[in-house]
Write an enzyme that holds these catalytic residues in place. Structure first.
Site, PDB file in Angstrom:
ATOM      1  N   GLY A 198       0.828  -1.197   0.000  1.00 16.01           N
ATOM      2  CA  GLY A 198       0.000   0.000   0.000  1.00 16.01           C
ATOM      3  C   GLY A 198       0.858   1.240   0.000  1.00 16.01           C
TER       4      GLY A 198
ATOM      5  N   GLN B 136       3.086   9.930   1.390  1.00 19.20           N
ATOM      6  CA  GLN B 136       4.368   9.212   1.363  1.00 19.20           C
ATOM      7  C   GLN B 136       5.227   9.595   0.159  1.00 19.20           C
ATOM      8  OE1 GLN B 136       2.482   5.127   2.194  1.00 19.20           O
ATOM      9  NE2 GLN B 136       4.507   4.999   3.124  1.00 19.20           N
TER      10      GLN B 136
ATOM     11  N   LEU C 157       6.668   1.573   4.160  1.00 18.47           N
ATOM     12  CA  LEU C 157       7.754   1.971   3.255  1.00 18.47           C
ATOM     13  C   LEU C 157       8.438   3.260   3.714  1.00 18.47           C
ATOM     14  CD1 LEU C 157       6.082   1.176  -0.198  1.00 18.47           C
ATOM     15  CD2 LEU C 157       7.837  -0.175   0.976  1.00 18.47           C
TER      16      LEU C 157
ATOM     17  N   HIS D 222      -4.180   1.306   7.596  1.00 15.43           N
ATOM     18  CA  HIS D 222      -2.816   1.860   7.691  1.00 15.43           C
ATOM     19  C   HIS D 222      -2.651   3.051   6.737  1.00 15.43           C
ATOM     20  CE1 HIS D 222       1.750   1.238   7.867  1.00 15.43           C
ATOM     21  NE2 HIS D 222       1.595   2.047   6.840  1.00 15.43           N
TER      22      HIS D 222
HETATM   23 CO    CO Z   1       2.790   3.252   5.695  1.00 17.49          CO
END
Ligand code: CO
Length: 152
Positions: free
Chosen positions: A47, A52, A90, A131
């Site tokens: 995901g 991010q 990540l 998440h």
């Molecule tokens: Co994450």
């Protein structure tokens, strides 16, 4: 499509900010989504949320190995049960931790074409969606766990 740089939680405070609602799914949004999908696969993740890659828009992509789900402005409308399992991120490399999440969820949002979608998810898919939605609020999984090093 292009790979985007994944932000690191200790190096970039963008991960701590709240993302904005997507008012219009324009070409830029679609390019962002396509780049996020490519970046997620390249990094071997299940995901990715837009913050991010440094973009504070409410967009997430998830693929636990059964095909990609794109959710724009996602909202969890129903939660049931609890499940605790390990997670990683990540943006938080080298760390894992156990997080308690709803066992089953119903999530609503828009897909890449702006069509309303409503989906039920359980297990890893539910966990991954929760998440990623946390990322849109500036919340990281390490806020909800005692972090452990991933031993390689
Ligand atoms: Co994450």
């Amino acid at each position: 499509m292009a790979l985007r740089q994944i932000k690191h939680y200790q190096k970039d405070d963008v991960l701590r900010k709240k993302s904005k609602i997507v008012e219009k799914i324009d070409e830029r949004t679609k390019i962002l989504i396509d780049d996020m999908i490519e970046t997620m696969y390249h990094a071997d993740g299940v995901g990715l949320a837009a913050p991010q890659v440094g973009i504070l828009k409410r967009v997430i992509v998830v693929d636990i190995g059964e095909g990609v789900h794109v959710l724009i402005n996602p909202e969890i409308t129903i939660e049931a049960g609890e499940a605790t399992d390990y997670e990683g991120c990540l943006s938080v490399p080298g760390v894992k931790g156990q997080v308690t999440r709803p066992a089953e969820i119903t999530v609503e949002g828009l897909n890449r074409d702006g069509k309303k979608i409503r989906m039920k998810a359980s297990g890893l898919l539910a966990r991954a969606i929760c998440h990623e939605i946390d990322h849109l609020e500036g919340i990281l999984f390490v806020d909800k766990t005692i972090p452990e090093d991933i031993d390689n």
